[in-house]
Design an enzyme around this catalytic site. Structure first.
Site, mmCIF file in Angstrom:
data_model
loop_
_atom_site.group_PDB
_atom_site.id
_atom_site.type_symbol
_atom_site.label_atom_id
_atom_site.label_comp_id
_atom_site.label_asym_id
_atom_site.label_seq_id
_atom_site.Cartn_x
_atom_site.Cartn_y
_atom_site.Cartn_z
ATOM 1 N N CYS A 1 79.097 48.722 -1.276
ATOM 2 C CA CYS A 1 78.915 47.545 -0.517
ATOM 3 C C CYS A 1 79.954 46.382 -1.077
ATOM 4 O O CYS A 1 80.511 45.694 -0.308
ATOM 5 C CB CYS A 1 77.418 47.224 -0.524
ATOM 6 S SG CYS A 1 76.909 46.879 -2.192
ATOM 7 N N GLY B 1 72.167 48.113 4.144
ATOM 8 C CA GLY B 1 73.036 48.833 4.787
ATOM 9 C C GLY B 1 73.923 48.095 5.734
ATOM 10 O O GLY B 1 74.548 46.813 5.365
ATOM 11 N N GLU C 1 84.948 46.204 7.001
ATOM 12 C CA GLU C 1 84.291 47.025 6.010
ATOM 13 C C GLU C 1 84.704 48.524 6.383
ATOM 14 O O GLU C 1 84.337 49.149 7.282
ATOM 15 C CB GLU C 1 82.915 46.889 5.620
ATOM 16 C CG GLU C 1 82.207 47.692 4.799
ATOM 17 C CD GLU C 1 80.906 47.376 4.266
ATOM 18 O OE1 GLU C 1 80.486 47.227 3.200
ATOM 19 O OE2 GLU C 1 80.148 47.664 5.232
ATOM 20 N N GLU D 1 74.696 44.724 11.260
ATOM 21 C CA GLU D 1 74.435 44.932 12.544
ATOM 22 C C GLU D 1 72.953 45.519 12.445
ATOM 23 O O GLU D 1 72.142 45.407 13.360
ATOM 24 C CB GLU D 1 75.161 45.836 13.428
ATOM 25 C CG GLU D 1 76.611 45.203 13.606
ATOM 26 C CD GLU D 1 77.751 46.011 14.275
ATOM 27 O OE1 GLU D 1 77.398 47.379 14.484
ATOM 28 O OE2 GLU D 1 78.778 45.471 14.665
ATOM 29 N N LYS E 1 61.690 54.486 3.408
ATOM 30 C CA LYS E 1 62.534 55.306 4.494
ATOM 31 C C LYS E 1 63.918 55.695 3.814
ATOM 32 O O LYS E 1 64.855 54.768 3.975
ATOM 33 C CB LYS E 1 62.654 54.973 5.750
ATOM 34 C CG LYS E 1 63.212 56.339 6.749
ATOM 35 C CD LYS E 1 63.623 55.633 7.936
ATOM 36 C CE LYS E 1 65.129 55.269 7.850
ATOM 37 N NZ LYS E 1 65.957 56.210 7.406
ATOM 38 N N GLU F 1 70.473 43.487 1.656
ATOM 39 C CA GLU F 1 71.538 43.613 1.057
ATOM 40 C C GLU F 1 72.655 44.475 1.787
ATOM 41 O O GLU F 1 72.493 45.566 2.075
ATOM 42 C CB GLU F 1 71.415 44.296 -0.267
ATOM 43 C CG GLU F 1 72.432 44.184 -1.044
ATOM 44 C CD GLU F 1 73.122 45.491 -1.344
ATOM 45 O OE1 GLU F 1 74.373 44.937 -0.721
ATOM 46 O OE2 GLU F 1 73.184 46.457 -1.793
HETATM 47 P P1 NAI Z 1 72.714 51.594 8.880
HETATM 48 O O1 NAI Z 1 72.681 50.132 8.349
HETATM 49 O O2 NAI Z 1 72.702 52.323 10.280
HETATM 50 O O3 NAI Z 1 71.779 52.526 7.946
HETATM 51 C C1 NAI Z 1 71.045 52.398 6.626
HETATM 52 C C2 NAI Z 1 69.535 52.570 6.727
HETATM 53 O O4 NAI Z 1 69.023 51.755 7.891
HETATM 54 C C3 NAI Z 1 69.256 54.189 7.040
HETATM 55 O O5 NAI Z 1 68.201 54.420 6.334
HETATM 56 C C4 NAI Z 1 69.057 54.017 8.539
HETATM 57 O O6 NAI Z 1 68.200 55.347 9.008
HETATM 58 C C5 NAI Z 1 68.243 52.989 8.706
HETATM 59 N N1 NAI Z 1 68.423 52.223 10.119
HETATM 60 C C6 NAI Z 1 69.389 52.565 10.955
HETATM 61 N N2 NAI Z 1 69.048 51.821 12.236
HETATM 62 C C7 NAI Z 1 67.644 51.177 12.029
HETATM 63 C C8 NAI Z 1 67.034 50.380 12.732
HETATM 64 N N3 NAI Z 1 67.472 49.959 14.186
HETATM 65 N N4 NAI Z 1 65.865 49.600 12.225
HETATM 66 C C9 NAI Z 1 65.487 49.946 10.921
HETATM 67 N N5 NAI Z 1 66.328 50.801 10.135
HETATM 68 C C10 NAI Z 1 67.425 51.378 10.764
HETATM 69 O O7 NAI Z 1 74.062 52.230 8.474
HETATM 70 P P2 NAI Z 1 75.046 53.746 8.468
HETATM 71 O O8 NAI Z 1 75.121 53.949 10.146
HETATM 72 O O9 NAI Z 1 74.558 54.504 7.567
HETATM 73 O O10 NAI Z 1 76.609 52.962 7.971
HETATM 74 C C11 NAI Z 1 77.287 52.092 8.882
HETATM 75 C C12 NAI Z 1 77.979 51.512 8.003
HETATM 76 O O11 NAI Z 1 77.203 50.366 7.347
HETATM 77 C C13 NAI Z 1 79.076 52.025 6.848
HETATM 78 O O12 NAI Z 1 79.955 52.716 7.371
HETATM 79 C C14 NAI Z 1 79.170 50.590 6.018
HETATM 80 O O13 NAI Z 1 80.048 49.846 6.424
HETATM 81 C C15 NAI Z 1 77.773 49.999 6.104
HETATM 82 N N6 NAI Z 1 76.792 50.462 4.989
HETATM 83 C C16 NAI Z 1 76.659 49.542 3.809
HETATM 84 C C17 NAI Z 1 75.833 49.819 2.747
HETATM 85 C C18 NAI Z 1 75.597 49.018 1.831
HETATM 86 O O14 NAI Z 1 75.155 49.455 0.679
HETATM 87 N N7 NAI Z 1 75.625 47.521 1.875
HETATM 88 C C19 NAI Z 1 75.241 51.222 2.738
HETATM 89 C C20 NAI Z 1 75.485 51.893 3.976
HETATM 90 C C21 NAI Z 1 76.111 51.710 4.872
#
Ligand code: NAI
Ligand code: MG
Length: 487
Positions: A293, A237, A390, A240, A185, A259
């Site tokens: 990240c 991601g 972050e 949380e 996804k 990660e």
């Molecule tokens: P997120 O963690 O919500 O999204 C990442 C992925 O997880 C997306 O594909 C999303 O659709 C999916 N997702 C969301 N909720 C889910 C659930 N309950 N179960 C399974 N999959 C789910 O991150 P978001 O909202 O895009 O960004 C929020 C913050 O997260 C950013 O401001 C940043 O601080 C951090 N982040 C860190 C990343 C990294 O590379 N470690 C990448 C993106 C965001």
């Protein structure tokens, strides 16, 4: 360099790939993916629901068990992976363009970093496909004992929007090499490049159902996590979201690798090559609009060079070239979406109200799109929000430090532990720092150096497990012990 503006590519694929078929959602719903430069709709993409996820998991299961996939000669799996890498390379301009269109990152970065790294990653893991060997084990008694490394099965892979193609490659590479099939996804902000990559995989000749891509948001991701037919979840991601995934995966005890984010310390000692450290401080934070990240978001500078160093970093931040990401001279594009823009601007406000010194930037850039000026805060203290959380944007926090004695404790006073860097000409000081800092990656006199062969991942709340390198293959394999009587 003269400025050239490249035309965005045509969007060729906006449907989901399930069992070799390009499909709309069974629920009939779709969502818009937005251009972060001007906030217009690029395309509508299916909003995958639980029924779509179920179809994708079934297709992946069939491909896994009778596909053939893991029963295919490993060397032929490797050949297919290499073929996909070749096709990505011959379509590099188009894929890089899609990445820039959907994410907003400068085209020069998409072409020089994201795409070559993704291609390299697939080739690296293609080479592993036929090298997953077990051991023969000396045991007591008259037995022949050996181990086999078998694919874990169907892998659910949930990726973010900051490096869409590269994250897809990091996840497909070890999974496919190990003989798993995948349900991926992509992030709702950036589905387009992954869909095109899946189309190229089809062109390369991957059997139907080996690679499935379901588009949608967190609900779609959660449906993958909860599905009993999925054996393993790999997620990148926010922590949380990882916490929710752990809860949702508990019912079926899925294997998990995460990660997650970071608040990485970038430490500059007075004896460093200062110009190199200034360049590393800028690149380490502002690369990819700060949406990394491993961003070096806590820049610790030794007191004796603090004033001079900060002046240089600020001057360098001011040279960043904001604008149309399709202009080859642009070094900073917009943030990915409105939510991220708002989150970052709120941290800039907190930085100001908590008493940090805003040395440059601090405002929105332009009236349209999600652009934010490169922002540098000086005299930041450890307890301020901008030193703890972050931000995931172009906001650099600079903190003075007294000496080597206090820096380790301060560098480690975070619940994150993804990356760290140190700049010094003193070899012993560098290795002492590397050994003491609680982080999965340490860069010495460099920043953001990535390689498909080098493991990457976090200590503490920055993750679980490692991606890249040989070790990532173990995320996708089960070890089986076979014992045979010799009597
Ligand atoms: P997120 O963690 O919500 O999204 C990442 C992925 O997880 C997306 O594909 C999303 O659709 C999916 N997702 C969301 N909720 C889910 C659930 N309950 N179960 C399974 N999959 C789910 O991150 P978001 O909202 O895009 O960004 C929020 C913050 O997260 C950013 O401001 C940043 O601080 C951090 N982040 C860190 C990343 C990294 O590379 N470690 C990448 C993106 C965001
Ligand atoms: Mg989210």
């Amino acid at each position: 360099m003269t400025s050239t503006t490249i035309a965005p590519p045509k969007v060729r694929q906006t449907k989901m790939l399930i069992g070799g078929q390009w499909r709309e959602s069974q629920g009939g719903k779709s969502f818009a993916t937005i251009n972060p430069v001007n906030e217009t709709v690029i395309a509508q993409v299916p909003d995958g629901n639980a029924a779509d996820v179920d179809a994708a998991v079934k297709a992946a299961r069939t491909a896994f068990e009778s596909g053939p996939w893991h029963t295919m000669d490993a060397r032929d799996r490797g050949r297919l992976m290499n073929k996909l890498a070749d096709l990505m390379e011959s379509n590099l301009d188009e894929l890089a363009g899609l990445e820039t269109l959907d994410n907003g990152k400068p085209i020069s970065d998409s072409k020089a970093a994201d795409l070559p790294l993704a291609v390299d990653c697939l080739r690296y893991y293609a080479g592993w496909a036929d090298k997953l060997t077990g051991d023969t084990i000396p045991v007591r008694g008259n037995y022949f004992c050996y181990t086999r490394r078998e694919p874990v099965g169907v892998a659910g892979q949930i990726i973010p929007w900051n490096f869409p193609i590269l994250m897809a490659a990091w996840k497909w590479g070890p999974a496919l090499a190990a003989g798993c099939t995948v349900v991926m996804k992509p992030a709702e902000q950036t589905p387009l490049s992954c869909l095109r990559m899946a189309e190229l995989a089809q062109e390369a000749g991957f059997p139907d159902g080996v690679i499935n891509v379901v588009t949608g948001d967190g609900k779609t991701g959660a449906a993958i996590v909860k599905h009993p037919g999925v054996d393993k979840i790999a997620f990148t991601g926010h922590y949380e979201t990882a916490q929710k995934i752990m809860v949702d995966a508990a019912g079926t005890l899925k294997r998990l690798t995460f990660e997650l984010g970071g608040k990485s310390p970038n430490v500059v000692f007075a004896d460093a090559d200062l110009d190199a450290a200034v360049a590393g401080a800028e690149f380490g934070l502002f690369f990819n609009q700060g949406q990394c990240c491993c961003a070096g978001s806590r820049l610790f500078v030794e007191q004796s060079i603090y004033e001079k160093f900060v002046e240089k970093v600020v001057a360098r931040a001011k040279t960043r070239h904001l604008g149309d990401p399709f202009d080859t001279q642009t070094t900073q594009g917009p943030q990915v979406d409105h939510d991220q823009f708002t989150k970052i601007m709120s941290y800039i406000d907190k930085g100001k109200s908590e008493g940090a010194q805003c040395l440059t930037g601090g405002r929105r850039f332009g009236e349209k799109g999600f652009f934010i000026e490169p922002t540098v805060f000086g005299n930041v203290t450890d307890n301020m929000s901008i030193a703890r959380d972050e931000i995931f944007g172009p906001v650099l926090s600079i903190l003075p430090f007294k000496d080597a004695n206090e820096i380790i404790e301060r560098a480690n006073s975070t619940y994150y532990g993804l990356a760290a860097a140190v700049w010094t000409r003193d070899v012993a000081k560098a290795h002492k720092f590397a050994a003491s800092v609680r982080a999965g990656t340490v860069w010495i006199n460099c920043y953001d150096v990535f390689d498909a062969a080098a493991p990457f991942g976090g200590f503490k709340m920055s993750g679980m497990g490692r991606e890249c390198g040989e070790i990532a293959l173990s995320n996708y394999t089960e070890l089986k012990t076979v014992t045979m009587s010799l009597t």
